[in-house]
Design a protein around this motif. Structure first.
Motif, PDB file in Angstrom:
ATOM      1  N   ARG A  63     -40.505 -40.854 -52.973  1.00 42.64           N
ATOM      2  CA  ARG A  63     -39.674 -40.274 -53.324  1.00 42.64           C
ATOM      3  C   ARG A  63     -38.671 -39.370 -52.401  1.00 42.64           C
ATOM      4  O   ARG A  63     -38.189 -38.608 -52.416  1.00 42.64           O
ATOM      5  N   GLU A  64     -38.608 -39.619 -51.389  1.00 44.35           N
ATOM      6  CA  GLU A  64     -38.230 -39.772 -49.890  1.00 44.35           C
ATOM      7  C   GLU A  64     -36.884 -40.569 -49.602  1.00 44.35           C
ATOM      8  O   GLU A  64     -36.831 -40.433 -48.547  1.00 44.35           O
ATOM      9  N   ALA A  65     -36.274 -40.385 -50.693  1.00 46.78           N
ATOM     10  CA  ALA A  65     -35.165 -41.318 -50.555  1.00 46.78           C
ATOM     11  C   ALA A  65     -34.149 -40.565 -49.659  1.00 46.78           C
ATOM     12  O   ALA A  65     -33.138 -41.722 -48.592  1.00 46.78           O
ATOM     13  N   VAL A  66     -33.767 -39.906 -49.684  1.00 45.64           N
ATOM     14  CA  VAL A  66     -32.716 -38.641 -48.878  1.00 45.64           C
ATOM     15  C   VAL A  66     -33.457 -38.838 -47.486  1.00 45.64           C
ATOM     16  O   VAL A  66     -32.212 -39.382 -46.183  1.00 45.64           O
ATOM     17  N   ALA A  67     -34.585 -38.678 -47.089  1.00 43.11           N
ATOM     18  CA  ALA A  67     -35.019 -39.040 -45.553  1.00 43.11           C
ATOM     19  C   ALA A  67     -34.991 -40.193 -44.993  1.00 43.11           C
ATOM     20  O   ALA A  67     -34.302 -40.608 -44.094  1.00 43.11           O
ATOM     21  N   ARG A  68     -35.673 -41.231 -45.680  1.00 43.32           N
ATOM     22  CA  ARG A  68     -35.239 -42.619 -45.409  1.00 43.32           C
ATOM     23  C   ARG A  68     -33.185 -42.983 -45.036  1.00 43.32           C
ATOM     24  O   ARG A  68     -33.177 -43.894 -44.425  1.00 43.32           O
ATOM     25  N   ALA A  69     -32.540 -42.423 -46.174  1.00 42.21           N
ATOM     26  CA  ALA A  69     -31.465 -43.244 -45.750  1.00 42.21           C
ATOM     27  C   ALA A  69     -30.925 -42.324 -44.242  1.00 42.21           C
ATOM     28  O   ALA A  69     -29.961 -43.288 -43.728  1.00 42.21           O
ATOM     29  N   ARG A  70     -31.604 -41.032 -44.357  1.00 41.94           N
ATOM     30  CA  ARG A  70     -31.147 -40.435 -42.790  1.00 41.94           C
ATOM     31  C   ARG A  70     -31.633 -41.674 -41.727  1.00 41.94           C
ATOM     32  O   ARG A  70     -30.846 -40.931 -40.487  1.00 41.94           O
ATOM     33  N   CYS A  71     -32.640 -42.285 -41.833  1.00 41.58           N
ATOM     34  CA  CYS A  71     -33.394 -43.096 -40.811  1.00 41.58           C
ATOM     35  C   CYS A  71     -32.759 -44.526 -40.954  1.00 41.58           C
ATOM     36  O   CYS A  71     -31.992 -44.744 -39.758  1.00 41.58           O
ATOM     37  N   VAL A  72     -31.907 -45.153 -41.874  1.00 41.25           N
ATOM     38  CA  VAL A  72     -30.917 -45.962 -42.125  1.00 41.25           C
ATOM     39  C   VAL A  72     -29.788 -45.420 -41.473  1.00 41.25           C
ATOM     40  O   VAL A  72     -29.114 -46.490 -40.934  1.00 41.25           O
ATOM     41  N   VAL A  73     -28.778 -44.252 -41.731  1.00 40.96           N
ATOM     42  CA  VAL A  73     -27.876 -43.533 -40.674  1.00 40.96           C
ATOM     43  C   VAL A  73     -28.188 -43.583 -39.308  1.00 40.96           C
ATOM     44  O   VAL A  73     -27.275 -43.736 -38.662  1.00 40.96           O
ATOM     45  N   ALA A  74     -29.162 -43.469 -39.401  1.00 40.87           N
ATOM     46  CA  ALA A  74     -29.290 -42.917 -37.445  1.00 40.87           C
ATOM     47  C   ALA A  74     -29.131 -45.030 -37.122  1.00 40.87           C
ATOM     48  O   ALA A  74     -29.188 -44.745 -36.019  1.00 40.87           O
ATOM     49  N   GLU A  75     -30.249 -45.776 -37.682  1.00 42.83           N
ATOM     50  CA  GLU A  75     -30.189 -46.744 -37.822  1.00 42.83           C
ATOM     51  C   GLU A  75     -29.212 -47.421 -36.799  1.00 42.83           C
ATOM     52  O   GLU A  75     -28.595 -48.464 -35.997  1.00 42.83           O
ATOM     53  N   ALA A  76     -28.165 -47.229 -37.422  1.00 43.84           N
ATOM     54  CA  ALA A  76     -26.625 -47.194 -38.015  1.00 43.84           C
ATOM     55  C   ALA A  76     -26.191 -47.137 -36.987  1.00 43.84           C
ATOM     56  O   ALA A  76     -24.896 -48.065 -35.952  1.00 43.84           O
ATOM     57  N   GLU A  77     -26.089 -46.216 -36.242  1.00 44.08           N
ATOM     58  CA  GLU A  77     -25.232 -45.357 -35.338  1.00 44.08           C
ATOM     59  C   GLU A  77     -26.033 -45.680 -33.615  1.00 44.08           C
ATOM     60  O   GLU A  77     -25.416 -46.704 -32.804  1.00 44.08           O
ATOM     61  N   ILE A  78     -27.278 -46.549 -33.994  1.00 45.85           N
ATOM     62  CA  ILE A  78     -27.813 -47.100 -32.433  1.00 45.85           C
ATOM     63  C   ILE A  78     -27.274 -48.904 -32.638  1.00 45.85           C
ATOM     64  O   ILE A  78     -26.924 -48.578 -31.691  1.00 45.85           O
ATOM     65  N   ALA A  79     -26.979 -49.143 -33.853  1.00 45.03           N
ATOM     66  CA  ALA A  79     -26.926 -50.616 -33.638  1.00 45.03           C
ATOM     67  C   ALA A  79     -25.394 -50.981 -33.234  1.00 45.03           C
ATOM     68  O   ALA A  79     -25.057 -51.334 -32.216  1.00 45.03           O
ATOM     69  N   LEU A  80     -24.600 -49.085 -33.621  1.00 44.36           N
ATOM     70  CA  LEU A  80     -22.836 -49.116 -33.085  1.00 44.36           C
ATOM     71  C   LEU A  80     -22.960 -48.869 -31.514  1.00 44.36           C
ATOM     72  O   LEU A  80     -22.055 -49.904 -30.855  1.00 44.36           O
ATOM     73  N   VAL A  81     -23.967 -47.985 -31.342  1.00 42.08           N
ATOM     74  CA  VAL A  81     -23.808 -47.798 -29.341  1.00 42.08           C
ATOM     75  C   VAL A  81     -24.205 -49.372 -28.922  1.00 42.08           C
ATOM     76  O   VAL A  81     -23.683 -49.181 -28.458  1.00 42.08           O
ATOM     77  N   SER A  82     -25.037 -49.755 -29.446  1.00 36.55           N
ATOM     78  CA  SER A  82     -25.963 -50.894 -28.894  1.00 36.55           C
ATOM     79  C   SER A  82     -24.363 -52.727 -29.259  1.00 36.55           C
ATOM     80  O   SER A  82     -25.090 -53.209 -28.795  1.00 36.55           O
TER      81      SER A  82
END
Length: 222
Positions: A63-82
């Protein structure tokens, strides 16, 4: 949300990664894992940050779709920086849509900004420019607004539009000051120096002199 999680989130928003970690370092619940991951990313430990965010995304309930989506966004930013270009952009797009659907316009816009930065990185400037024009930066807080303007400046520099680049950098500088984050201000100033450094050399009748980016732009506009 408990007081320690709230305090850690506020510390992260102000750029105080160590302060955030002090509050949640010993916790393994999903919100704490997510905050620890973001803090580690701010401190430059991208490998650990990525692992923590993956664990956080798994720990959040269905039920915490928003929280999971925020984690995905943070992961994407890390991938970009990397510079990890194998990270799936469709996952970021899906996360952005979830956030938008749940009214989280700030993180949805942040996801859009990350997607644009990726397009710039891989040289797809036309798509990046179109996406940038379609993205409304209004809901972004100062740190993310500064990042948005840095992207705009980067595109303008690559397009040899120095006045547009300076205008975007001025907006980024203002947003960085509003954010009160010295690291971000330093990043803006580093980007701005590109406009004041030699970008090419002009060789004419045996004479050679360096050219600033604006002078290169003027030559191409003749």
């Amino acid at each position: 949300m408990d007081s320690l999680i709230t305090a850690a989130a506020l510390a992260l928003a102000s750029g105080d990664a160590l302060g955030a970690l002090k509050r949640v370092a010993l916790r393994d619940d999903a919100p704490a894992l997510a905050l620890r991951g973001i803090a580690m990313a701010q401190l430059g430990d991208l490998v650990r940050a990525k692992a923590l965010l993956k664990n956080a995304a798994r720990a959040f309930g269905p039920r915490e779709a928003v929280a999971r989506a925020r984690c995905v966004v943070a992961e994407a930013e890390i991938a970009l920086v990397s510079r990890d270009l194998t990270w799936p952009p469709k996952a970021l797009d899906a996360a952005s849509k979830v956030l938008e659907a749940h009214g989280d316009r700030v993180n949805s816009a942040h996801a859009g900004n990350i997607a644009i930065r990726r397009l710039v990185l891989i040289g797809r400037l036309d798509e990046a420019e179109q996406s940038l024009a379609a993205l409304d930066p209004t809901p972004l807080p100062p740190p993310l607004r500064a990042a948005h303007e840095l992207v705009a400046a980067g595109i303008a520099v690559r397009r040899l539009r120095t006045e547009a680049a300076r205008a975007a950098l001025d907006r980024a500088r203002l947003a960085a000051r509003q954010a009160g984050m010295p690291v971000l201000t330093a990043e803006v100033e580093t980007a701005a120096r590109v406009l004041d450094l030699p970008a090419a050399r002009l060789i004419l009748r045996g004479d050679e002199r360096p050219l600033l980016l604006a002078e290169v732009e003027a030559l191409f506009s003749r």
